[in-house]
Design an enzyme around this catalytic site. Sequence first.
Site, PDB file in Angstrom:
ATOM      1  N   HIS A 198       0.807  -1.217   0.000  1.00  0.00           N
ATOM      2  CA  HIS A 198       0.000   0.000   0.000  1.00  0.00           C
ATOM      3  C   HIS A 198       0.844   1.273   0.000  1.00  0.00           C
ATOM      4  CE1 HIS A 198      -3.743  -2.164   0.346  1.00  0.00           C
ATOM      5  NE2 HIS A 198      -3.343  -2.782   1.432  1.00  0.00           N
ATOM      6  N   ARG A 229       7.158  -5.897   3.354  1.00  0.00           N
ATOM      7  CA  ARG A 229       5.926  -6.513   2.881  1.00  0.00           C
ATOM      8  C   ARG A 229       5.872  -6.380   1.359  1.00  0.00           C
ATOM      9  NH1 ARG A 229      -0.289  -5.316   4.735  1.00  0.00           N
ATOM     10  NH2 ARG A 229       0.092  -3.251   3.810  1.00  0.00           N
ATOM     11  N   ASP A 254      16.735 -10.602  -3.482  1.00  0.00           N
ATOM     12  CA  ASP A 254      18.025 -10.262  -4.062  1.00  0.00           C
ATOM     13  C   ASP A 254      18.490  -8.866  -3.655  1.00  0.00           C
ATOM     14  OD1 ASP A 254      18.372 -12.700  -5.263  1.00  0.00           O
ATOM     15  OD2 ASP A 254      17.897 -12.040  -7.292  1.00  0.00           O
ATOM     16  N   GLU A 259      -5.679 -12.333   6.755  1.00  0.00           N
ATOM     17  CA  GLU A 259      -6.549 -11.160   6.754  1.00  0.00           C
ATOM     18  C   GLU A 259      -7.867 -11.407   6.035  1.00  0.00           C
ATOM     19  OE1 GLU A 259      -4.262  -7.988   5.018  1.00  0.00           O
ATOM     20  OE2 GLU A 259      -3.146  -9.358   3.736  1.00  0.00           O
ATOM     21  N   ASP A 297      -8.190  -5.623   6.387  1.00  0.00           N
ATOM     22  CA  ASP A 297      -8.795  -6.482   5.375  1.00  0.00           C
ATOM     23  C   ASP A 297      -9.658  -7.565   6.006  1.00  0.00           C
ATOM     24  OD1 ASP A 297      -8.065  -5.672   2.635  1.00  0.00           O
ATOM     25  OD2 ASP A 297      -6.024  -5.860   3.381  1.00  0.00           O
TER      26      ASP A 297
END
Length: 265
Positions: free
Chosen positions: A50, A75, A89, A154, A180
């Site tokens: 987000h 996240r 990576d 969620e 959520d």
Amino acid sequence: MPLPLSPTFRAALAAADRPLVGMWVCSGSPVVAEICAGAGLDWLLVDMEHGPNGLGSVLAQLQAVAAYPATPVVRVPSDDAVVIKQVLDLGAQNLLVPMVSSAADAERVVRAVRYPPRGVRGVGSALARSARWNRVEGYLADADDHVSLVVQVETAAGVDAAAAIARVDGVDGVLVGPSDLAASLGLLGQQTHPDVTAAARRVLDAVAGVGVPVGVNAFDPAVADAYLAAGASFVIVGADVTLLARGSDALAARFVDRTPPGRGA
């Protein structure tokens, strides 16, 4: 010269004698990330789902936070194996993957963070910060030791499957996402509704019963305290952008939204 890597979030949770307290970093700014890293919190969550974060800004934030004790967790926006590979990576050692609602979802994510034959992560350690460009001795063989994975429950289906998700080999923690979850329960925007907090408590109990660390996102201090009392192993108690928004609101209320002295009725 062989180089060491930082301890993982999994290791920090295992070593902790209290719940670990963290905050969201959603601004995309390495300066803000560094300011937050020096605050004394245990961990920071850099958000690609987000927040306005791409690979470049995540890399800059990981570099900015590296000088501080706070453990960075990234996240990713989804369970896409390509994105997960790229973020690993970059040198992210700790991932949070959203919207994991079944054991099958969790298994797919675990495979994305592991090299073959146990997974599908593409091999590019000689080219990547993850292995410090092959300066980390034995990185490929020991890669699982350098990465920890938290999955986010969620949805209502995720609540029901929480124990099965936690039992998946390679899942190091489970985080409840009340926003959520509230939407999934038909309670959009009502993260502290009793039905939402009850569902979150079900996840806490189910995951803790499996012996896996379990956390929750709770910006309301009273709700966070209740989740901690219920056994949460880690919590998120704020975000850089909300702190800035509420702080600037308070400045406006104090200095702008008032009647000037001597001009009242």
